[in-house]
Motif scaffolding. Structure first.
Motif, short mmCIF file in Angstrom:
data_model
loop_
_atom_site.label_atom_id
_atom_site.label_comp_id
_atom_site.label_asym_id
_atom_site.label_seq_id
_atom_site.Cartn_x
_atom_site.Cartn_y
_atom_site.Cartn_z
N VAL A 180 2.28 7.23 -2.38
CA VAL A 180 3.46 6.38 -2.56
C VAL A 180 3.11 4.92 -2.26
O VAL A 180 3.58 4.01 -2.95
CB VAL A 180 4.62 6.87 -1.68
N GLY A 181 2.30 4.69 -1.24
CA GLY A 181 1.86 3.33 -0.95
C GLY A 181 1.10 2.73 -2.11
O GLY A 181 1.28 1.55 -2.45
N VAL A 204 11.39 4.66 -9.99
CA VAL A 204 10.40 5.70 -10.24
C VAL A 204 10.63 6.90 -9.33
O VAL A 204 10.49 8.06 -9.75
CB VAL A 204 8.98 5.14 -10.04
N LEU A 205 11.00 6.64 -8.07
CA LEU A 205 11.15 7.73 -7.12
C LEU A 205 12.44 8.53 -7.33
O LEU A 205 12.45 9.75 -7.12
CB LEU A 205 11.11 7.19 -5.68
N PHE A 206 13.52 7.85 -7.71
CA PHE A 206 14.82 8.53 -7.74
C PHE A 206 15.47 8.54 -9.13
O PHE A 206 16.33 9.39 -9.38
CB PHE A 206 15.79 7.87 -6.74
N LEU A 257 -1.21 11.40 -11.04
CA LEU A 257 -1.34 10.92 -12.41
C LEU A 257 -0.35 9.79 -12.68
O LEU A 257 -0.69 8.78 -13.32
CB LEU A 257 -1.11 12.08 -13.38
N TYR A 258 0.89 9.93 -12.19
CA TYR A 258 1.87 8.84 -12.32
C TYR A 258 1.33 7.57 -11.65
O TYR A 258 1.41 6.46 -12.20
CB TYR A 258 3.20 9.23 -11.67
N VAL A 259 0.79 7.73 -10.44
CA VAL A 259 0.27 6.58 -9.70
C VAL A 259 -0.89 5.94 -10.46
O VAL A 259 -0.99 4.71 -10.55
CB VAL A 259 -0.18 7.01 -8.29
N LEU A 265 -1.98 0.20 -15.60
CA LEU A 265 -1.21 -0.87 -16.23
C LEU A 265 -1.34 -2.18 -15.45
O LEU A 265 -1.44 -3.26 -16.04
CB LEU A 265 0.26 -0.46 -16.33
N ALA A 266 -1.34 -2.06 -14.10
CA ALA A 266 -1.51 -3.26 -13.28
C ALA A 266 -2.89 -3.87 -13.50
O ALA A 266 -3.02 -5.10 -13.60
CB ALA A 266 -1.31 -2.91 -11.80
#
Length: 275
Positions: A180-181, A204-206, A257-259, A265-266
């Motif tokens: 998450v960080g 993204v989280l909720f 994978l999401y991270v 992208l960043a």
């Protein structure tokens, strides 16, 4: 007659220019992290993991499950690790602030002047955020588990760390917070605005769960396990729900994978060198 020119004292040799390496960038980012006021978020995360877990354990002791079905479904590990669900916000915002804060103050220009290639800066920040969060979260998760189980033992509801899946859930909680960080860091580097990145983190989280709730039940039940948070927290559960959750490590891999997509992208935007 010859004249002698006054001799100019030789200029002392300056320090040899140091080559920019990834190790030096990581060391620089570590210095930034431990000297920034935003690092207090990491201490808040530790307090949330232990404090909330202890409070919820006390609450469950006052209202213990009574009927056999409730006793069978009771998860003492999840009770003691309840604080992880709040700590994820603190850790995610810490990741956002580490990069978006530099854009807000303009110090990112000095960072990129020192490291013109830019991408080593992102990877250095990722290493620092990931490892620092893991080092803080793992002892906190273990302490929360031990404190929670000592409270639950008053009603005979406790479980041992050696029981199947328990140690993995404690370790998985720390790994999930580290991921998450990194998610917050990626959003901060991608959006370059603290407000936008924090909003993106919450989204993204909720957001996906809220949107899934608007779909027909047959559709939402299928996609729910693959959403970011349901996938990620599967590794923090001793016995994940076989209907609404993936296998522990499979779910964590989906979340990673999401991270990875956000970080990619960043990195792509940083590589464009547009700001």
């Amino acid at each position: 007659m010859t004249t002698t020119r006054p001799t100019t004292p030789a200029r002392p040799a300056g320090p040899a220019a140091q080559r920019v390496t990834q190790a030096r960038v990581i060391r620089s980012e570590w210095t930034k992290l431990r000297t920034q006021p935003s690092t207090a978020w990491s201490l808040l995360a530790v307090a949330l993991i232990v404090g909330v877990g202890a409070l919820y354990s006390l609450l469950r002791v006052t209202r213990p499950p009574t009927d056999p079905a409730a006793v069978a479904s009771f998860d003492p590990t999840a009770v003691s690790l309840t604080g992880v669900q709040l700590a994820e916000l603190a850790v995610g915002i810490l990741g956002v602030l580490l990069v978006a804060g530099e854009y807000a103050t303009g110090t990112i220009r000095a960072t990129f002047a020192a490291v013109p290639r830019r991408l080593p800066v992102l990877w250095g920040k990722a290493v620092v955020v990931g490892l620092a969060t893991l080092v803080l979260s793992l002892p906190a998760a273990l302490a929360a588990f031990l404190v929670g189980q000592s409270i639950l033992s008053g009603e005979g509801l406790d479980i041992a760390l050696s029981d199947p899946g328990v140690a993995r859930a404690v370790l998985g909680s720390a790994l999930y917070l580290s991921a998450v960080g990194l998610l917050g860091l990626g959003l901060g580097a991608l959006l370059r605005s603290t407000a936008a990145a924090v909003a993106g983190l919450f989204g993204v989280l909720f957001g996906p769960q809220l949107l899934a709730g608007l779909l027909p039940a047959a559709w939402s039940d299928r996609i729910y396990p693959y959403l970011p948070v349901p996938a990620g927290v599967a590794v923090t559960a001793v016995q994940p729900d076989p209907v609404f959750s993936l296998a522990p490590w499979s779910g964590f891999a989906v979340f990673c994978l999401y991270v990875a997509v956000v970080l990619a992208l960043a990195a792509w935007r940083l590589g464009r060198r547009d700001a």
